[in-house]
Design a protein around this motif. Structure first.
Motif, PDB file in Angstrom:
ATOM      1  N   ARG A   1      28.398  81.106 -61.095  1.00 46.22           N
ATOM      2  CA  ARG A   1      29.622  81.111 -61.886  1.00 46.22           C
ATOM      3  C   ARG A   1      29.423  80.407 -63.225  1.00 46.22           C
ATOM      4  O   ARG A   1      29.992  80.797 -64.237  1.00 46.22           O
ATOM      5  CB  ARG A   1      30.748  80.421 -61.104  1.00 46.22           C
ATOM      6  CG  ARG A   1      32.118  80.586 -61.748  1.00 46.22           C
ATOM      7  CD  ARG A   1      33.198  79.990 -60.895  1.00 46.22           C
ATOM      8  NE  ARG A   1      33.091  78.532 -60.841  1.00 46.22           N
ATOM      9  CZ  ARG A   1      33.940  77.748 -60.183  1.00 46.22           C
ATOM     10  NH1 ARG A   1      34.924  78.298 -59.480  1.00 46.22           N
ATOM     11  NH2 ARG A   1      33.795  76.443 -60.188  1.00 46.22           N
TER      12      ARG A   1
ATOM     13  N   ARG B   1      34.390  86.901 -72.492  1.00 43.46           N
ATOM     14  CA  ARG B   1      35.546  86.882 -71.595  1.00 43.46           C
ATOM     15  C   ARG B   1      35.271  86.044 -70.351  1.00 43.46           C
ATOM     16  O   ARG B   1      36.114  85.257 -69.904  1.00 43.46           O
ATOM     17  CB  ARG B   1      35.914  88.314 -71.185  1.00 43.46           C
ATOM     18  CG  ARG B   1      36.476  89.170 -72.296  1.00 43.46           C
ATOM     19  CD  ARG B   1      37.847  88.665 -72.736  1.00 43.46           C
ATOM     20  NE  ARG B   1      38.804  88.716 -71.631  1.00 43.46           N
ATOM     21  CZ  ARG B   1      39.549  89.783 -71.351  1.00 43.46           C
ATOM     22  NH1 ARG B   1      39.443  90.884 -72.092  1.00 43.46           N
ATOM     23  NH2 ARG B   1      40.414  89.745 -70.354  1.00 43.46           N
ATOM     24  N   ILE B   2      34.077  86.222 -69.790  1.00 44.16           N
ATOM     25  CA  ILE B   2      33.727  85.463 -68.582  1.00 44.16           C
ATOM     26  C   ILE B   2      33.631  83.972 -68.892  1.00 44.16           C
ATOM     27  O   ILE B   2      34.066  83.141 -68.106  1.00 44.16           O
ATOM     28  CB  ILE B   2      32.402  85.986 -67.990  1.00 44.16           C
ATOM     29  CG1 ILE B   2      32.599  87.411 -67.452  1.00 44.16           C
ATOM     30  CG2 ILE B   2      31.908  85.074 -66.880  1.00 44.16           C
ATOM     31  CD1 ILE B   2      31.333  88.058 -66.935  1.00 44.16           C
TER      32      ILE B   2
ATOM     33  N   LYS C   1      35.296  82.281 -71.121  1.00 42.87           N
ATOM     34  CA  LYS C   1      36.659  81.737 -71.232  1.00 42.87           C
ATOM     35  C   LYS C   1      37.282  81.590 -69.843  1.00 42.87           C
ATOM     36  O   LYS C   1      37.959  80.603 -69.566  1.00 42.87           O
ATOM     37  CB  LYS C   1      37.514  82.653 -72.106  1.00 42.87           C
ATOM     38  CG  LYS C   1      37.128  82.641 -73.571  1.00 42.87           C
ATOM     39  CD  LYS C   1      38.010  83.574 -74.377  1.00 42.87           C
ATOM     40  CE  LYS C   1      37.604  83.576 -75.854  1.00 42.87           C
ATOM     41  NZ  LYS C   1      38.436  84.522 -76.657  1.00 42.87           N
ATOM     42  N   LYS C   2      37.058  82.580 -68.981  1.00 45.38           N
ATOM     43  CA  LYS C   2      37.633  82.526 -67.642  1.00 45.38           C
ATOM     44  C   LYS C   2      37.059  81.371 -66.838  1.00 45.38           C
ATOM     45  O   LYS C   2      37.772  80.651 -66.143  1.00 45.38           O
ATOM     46  CB  LYS C   2      37.388  83.844 -66.914  1.00 45.38           C
ATOM     47  CG  LYS C   2      38.082  83.944 -65.572  1.00 45.38           C
ATOM     48  CD  LYS C   2      37.930  85.329 -64.973  1.00 45.38           C
ATOM     49  CE  LYS C   2      38.647  85.425 -63.630  1.00 45.38           C
ATOM     50  NZ  LYS C   2      38.511  86.764 -63.034  1.00 45.38           N
ATOM     51  N   VAL C   3      35.736  81.182 -66.934  1.00 50.15           N
ATOM     52  CA  VAL C   3      35.091  80.084 -66.219  1.00 50.15           C
ATOM     53  C   VAL C   3      35.577  78.750 -66.753  1.00 50.15           C
ATOM     54  O   VAL C   3      35.786  77.794 -65.997  1.00 50.15           O
ATOM     55  CB  VAL C   3      33.554  80.197 -66.336  1.00 50.15           C
ATOM     56  CG1 VAL C   3      32.878  78.950 -65.805  1.00 50.15           C
ATOM     57  CG2 VAL C   3      33.063  81.425 -65.570  1.00 50.15           C
TER      58      VAL C   3
ATOM     59  N   VAL D   1      38.502  78.068 -67.940  1.00 56.06           N
ATOM     60  CA  VAL D   1      39.836  77.844 -67.401  1.00 56.06           C
ATOM     61  C   VAL D   1      39.750  77.376 -65.948  1.00 56.06           C
ATOM     62  O   VAL D   1      40.461  76.452 -65.514  1.00 56.06           O
ATOM     63  CB  VAL D   1      40.691  79.120 -67.498  1.00 56.06           C
ATOM     64  CG1 VAL D   1      42.011  78.954 -66.735  1.00 56.06           C
ATOM     65  CG2 VAL D   1      40.979  79.439 -68.955  1.00 56.06           C
ATOM     66  N   LEU D   2      38.843  78.007 -65.162  1.00 54.83           N
ATOM     67  CA  LEU D   2      38.701  77.628 -63.764  1.00 54.83           C
ATOM     68  C   LEU D   2      38.210  76.203 -63.616  1.00 54.83           C
ATOM     69  O   LEU D   2      38.540  75.511 -62.660  1.00 54.83           O
ATOM     70  CB  LEU D   2      37.730  78.592 -63.059  1.00 54.83           C
ATOM     71  CG  LEU D   2      38.243  80.026 -62.877  1.00 54.83           C
ATOM     72  CD1 LEU D   2      37.149  80.905 -62.284  1.00 54.83           C
ATOM     73  CD2 LEU D   2      39.484  80.054 -61.993  1.00 54.83           C
TER      74      LEU D   2
END
Length: 215
Positions: free
Chosen positions: A139, A206-207, A209-211, A213-214
């Motif tokens: 991840r 995109r990934i 930014k998503k990681v 946030v997580l």
């Protein structure tokens, strides 16, 4: 532009072979890279030493030399499945250390206490790596891995110098016939590479930014 339009089938054939090299070498490099990364953090000293030597030698060897070995020396050793397959092998070997190092950086980012907790409940090294460490490491390193595959997409152009008809090979053939349109031909090749690399870069962003946030 007529040189590009008239030779569009050749461009598309080269583009298809470039995508094929990217897919085959990408999957192969990922699998081999996972194995090398696991060996780099293995408790067995001989495996760590082998993986370290492999990584340093391959990562510091020019890609041209790796593909030269695959295109000329492997057939001399009676292994000749075809130039496309040989180029895929060379790209796989060359890219795998970069995949391994990206994964190892992710493994180092996993808190050591989680591995210790896994061992305390009886999990083996392989189980700890497979079920606890690697899922978290993957991840964290997806954006760097995608950057490695973007570099791989551009590295496929070197295969054109070793009898593989990809985008670079298509451009060379068309340029021999239409030397008056070199700029248009090279621009067309650049556009085809951008069709591959821009979506990959967008996915990486995109990934990432998503990681973030997580976390």
């Amino acid at each position: 532009m007529d040189a590009v339009i008239d030779n569009l089938p050749l461009f598309l054939e080269g583009f298809r072979n470039t995508l094929g090299l990217l897919a085959v070498a990408g999957v192969g490099a990922f699998i081999l890279g996972v194995l090398v990364a696991a060996m780099r953090i293995s408790p067995v000293a001989s495996l760590r030493a082998f993986a370290t030597v492999y990584t340093e030698i391959v990562r510091n060897t020019p890609l041209t030399l790796v593909l030269f070995f695959c295109a000329y020396l492997l057939p001399y050793l009676q292994f000749s499945p075809g130039y496309f397959q040989l180029a895929a092998i060379g790209l796989t070997v060359y890219t795998s250390p970069f995949v391994a190092e990206a994964l190892r950086s992710g493994v180092n980012g996993v808190h050591v206490g989680q591995a210790e907790a896994a061992r305390s409940v009886g999990l083996t090294f392989g189980q700890t790596l497979s079920f606890i460490v690697l899922p978290q490491a993957f991840r964290m390193v997806i954006p760097p891995l995608i950057n490695v595959f973007i570099a791989l997409a551009k590295n496929t152009s070197v295969a054109g110098a070793f009898f593989v008809f990809e985008l670079f090979g298509a451009a060379r053939r068309i340029t021999n016939d239409r030397g008056d349109a070199v700029i248009a031909i090279l621009l067309a090749v650049a556009v085809f590479y951008l069709i591959i690399t821009i979506p990959l870069g967008f996915i990486a962003g995109r990934i990432e930014k998503k990681v973030a946030v997580l976390r």
